[in-house]
Design an enzyme around this catalytic site. Sequence first.
Site, PDB file in Angstrom:
ATOM      1  N   LYS A  92      75.697   5.741  21.926  1.00 58.80           N
ATOM      2  CA  LYS A  92      75.232   5.620  23.120  1.00 58.80           C
ATOM      3  C   LYS A  92      75.770   6.537  24.146  1.00 58.80           C
ATOM      4  O   LYS A  92      77.178   6.427  24.364  1.00 58.80           O
ATOM      5  CB  LYS A  92      75.145   4.277  23.627  1.00 58.80           C
ATOM      6  CG  LYS A  92      74.470   4.266  25.091  1.00 58.80           C
ATOM      7  CD  LYS A  92      74.379   2.845  25.529  1.00 58.80           C
ATOM      8  CE  LYS A  92      74.051   2.662  26.887  1.00 58.80           C
ATOM      9  NZ  LYS A  92      73.984   1.243  27.531  1.00 58.80           N
TER      10      LYS A  92
ATOM     11  N   GLU B 192      81.304   6.443  15.360  1.00 61.03           N
ATOM     12  CA  GLU B 192      80.844   4.979  16.043  1.00 61.03           C
ATOM     13  C   GLU B 192      79.900   4.229  15.015  1.00 61.03           C
ATOM     14  O   GLU B 192      79.868   3.201  15.011  1.00 61.03           O
ATOM     15  CB  GLU B 192      80.077   5.453  17.279  1.00 61.03           C
ATOM     16  CG  GLU B 192      81.175   6.122  18.552  1.00 61.03           C
ATOM     17  CD  GLU B 192      82.007   4.965  19.135  1.00 61.03           C
ATOM     18  OE1 GLU B 192      81.664   3.683  18.612  1.00 61.03           O
ATOM     19  OE2 GLU B 192      82.682   5.386  19.904  1.00 61.03           O
TER      20      GLU B 192
ATOM     21  N   LYS C 130      70.836   6.713  21.171  1.00 63.23           N
ATOM     22  CA  LYS C 130      70.334   6.655  22.620  1.00 63.23           C
ATOM     23  C   LYS C 130      71.185   7.497  23.530  1.00 63.23           C
ATOM     24  O   LYS C 130      72.290   7.663  23.438  1.00 63.23           O
ATOM     25  CB  LYS C 130      70.609   5.238  23.282  1.00 63.23           C
ATOM     26  CG  LYS C 130      70.138   5.033  24.505  1.00 63.23           C
ATOM     27  CD  LYS C 130      70.590   3.701  25.151  1.00 63.23           C
ATOM     28  CE  LYS C 130      70.136   3.490  26.334  1.00 63.23           C
ATOM     29  NZ  LYS C 130      70.710   2.343  27.124  1.00 63.23           N
TER      30      LYS C 130
ATOM     31  N   TYR D  79      59.069   2.876  26.333  1.00 62.28           N
ATOM     32  CA  TYR D  79      58.222   2.292  27.303  1.00 62.28           C
ATOM     33  C   TYR D  79      56.923   2.875  27.074  1.00 62.28           C
ATOM     34  O   TYR D  79      55.953   2.290  27.658  1.00 62.28           O
ATOM     35  CB  TYR D  79      58.525   2.691  28.747  1.00 62.28           C
ATOM     36  CG  TYR D  79      60.017   2.599  28.888  1.00 62.28           C
ATOM     37  CD1 TYR D  79      60.327   1.111  29.430  1.00 62.28           C
ATOM     38  CD2 TYR D  79      61.195   3.259  28.639  1.00 62.28           C
ATOM     39  CE1 TYR D  79      61.562   0.651  29.603  1.00 62.28           C
ATOM     40  CE2 TYR D  79      62.451   2.837  29.034  1.00 62.28           C
ATOM     41  CZ  TYR D  79      62.636   1.731  29.290  1.00 62.28           C
ATOM     42  OH  TYR D  79      63.953   1.257  29.481  1.00 62.28           O
TER      43      TYR D  79
HETATM   44  C1  PBG Z   1      72.722  -1.226  29.514  1.00 65.22           C
HETATM   45  C2  PBG Z   1      71.643  -0.409  29.174  1.00 65.22           C
HETATM   46  C3  PBG Z   1      71.131   0.995  29.782  1.00 65.22           C
HETATM   47  C4  PBG Z   1      69.996   1.150  29.092  1.00 65.22           C
HETATM   48  C5  PBG Z   1      69.586   0.383  28.267  1.00 65.22           C
HETATM   49  N1  PBG Z   1      70.819  -0.721  28.178  1.00 65.22           N
HETATM   50  C6  PBG Z   1      71.754   1.503  31.042  1.00 65.22           C
HETATM   51  C7  PBG Z   1      72.870   2.115  31.220  1.00 65.22           C
HETATM   52  O1  PBG Z   1      73.621   2.118  30.274  1.00 65.22           O
HETATM   53  O2  PBG Z   1      73.321   2.479  32.081  1.00 65.22           O
HETATM   54  C8  PBG Z   1      69.228   2.557  29.394  1.00 65.22           C
HETATM   55  C9  PBG Z   1      67.776   2.420  28.981  1.00 65.22           C
HETATM   56  C10 PBG Z   1      66.823   3.353  29.816  1.00 65.22           C
HETATM   57  O3  PBG Z   1      67.185   4.207  30.404  1.00 65.22           O
HETATM   58  O4  PBG Z   1      65.641   3.230  29.309  1.00 65.22           O
HETATM   59  N2  PBG Z   1      74.088  -0.881  29.350  1.00 65.22           N
END
Ligand code: PBG
Length: 316
Positions: free
Chosen positions: A189, A227, A242, A307
């Site tokens: 992430k 990771e 992500k 989405y």
């Molecule tokens: C929580 C989380 C986030 C997203 C998913 N889980 C936000 C972040 O890390 O700031 C982002 C999902 C999206 O942008 O659609 N940590």
Amino acid sequence: MRRMRAKEGLRRMVRETHVLPQDLIYPLFIVTGSGVEEPLVSMPGISRYSADRLPEVAREVHKLGIAGVLLFGIPEYKDHMGSSAYDADGPVQKAIKVIKDTTPELVVITDVCMCEYTSHGHCGFLTDDGQVDNDRSLQMLAKETLSHAKAGCDMVAPSDMMDGRIAYLRKALDVEGFTNLPIMSYAAKYASAFYGPFREAAESAPAFGDRKSYQMDPPNVREAIREVELDIAEGADLVMVKPAMAYMDVIRAVKERFDVPLAAYNVSGEYSMVKAAAERGWIDEERIVTELLTGIKRAGADLIITYFACEFARRL
Ligand code: PBG
């Protein structure tokens, strides 16, 4: 001339990648209260719902053949510890029960993170000097995970990026008898600007600083491999990359190295950019969405959290 009519059929015959509703996971934002359906300005077409509105939504998602939903909670109260994250009557806990009561076939995944629940908006526990305390964060994340498990979710998805969290959560689940509850790890992430609209939707923007100490630096791909490798060793059943669009090479690299199911998160900013350009008539939204989702799958994702899930599935 007659042969020309089969052209699309021929194309389909040799097509290498198909995106199907069962490849998709639909994120849902849950608020407290009742009768709430609140459209999000920065994410046209997406609303925040109170738990009592979910039977209708869940039925529709399931009818479309979508694999599952990923739940995010916007709690009634926030504090330094993020204690509303493990409130048995919290929005996510309620939502799990409502969906499992009405549409038990639909897979319910919960996002496990502290940022929506802490007053400072960071993903873990903060010390007095504003540093994230990794190990205390793990204890809070375990409480949240167990409270989702007790409410009846089908899978948990930790998105906090604390070190050692998968092993810690796996053990916490096993000890409490949830040995069969799978973990989908947000393994790679990135600290991305693409989460902008989400932070409005989930009210989770950090009050100060950023997430660079726990999320990954966008230029790195070897680090993503490390990771993912660690998370699998610690017991992750599925792993995630992500965001998706700017990280297709990361998806491909992970796919080539590991054989666990791989999800990619087509995040809020990726969604809103398409919506905004389409509103202005600058792009053909349907074609763009198909092309994007197909690209993510072609890169190697088995599952796509998006989405666009409902509108894409509705078109098929
Ligand atoms: C929580 C989380 C986030 C997203 C998913 N889980 C936000 C972040 O890390 O700031 C982002 C999902 C999206 O942008 O659609 N940590």
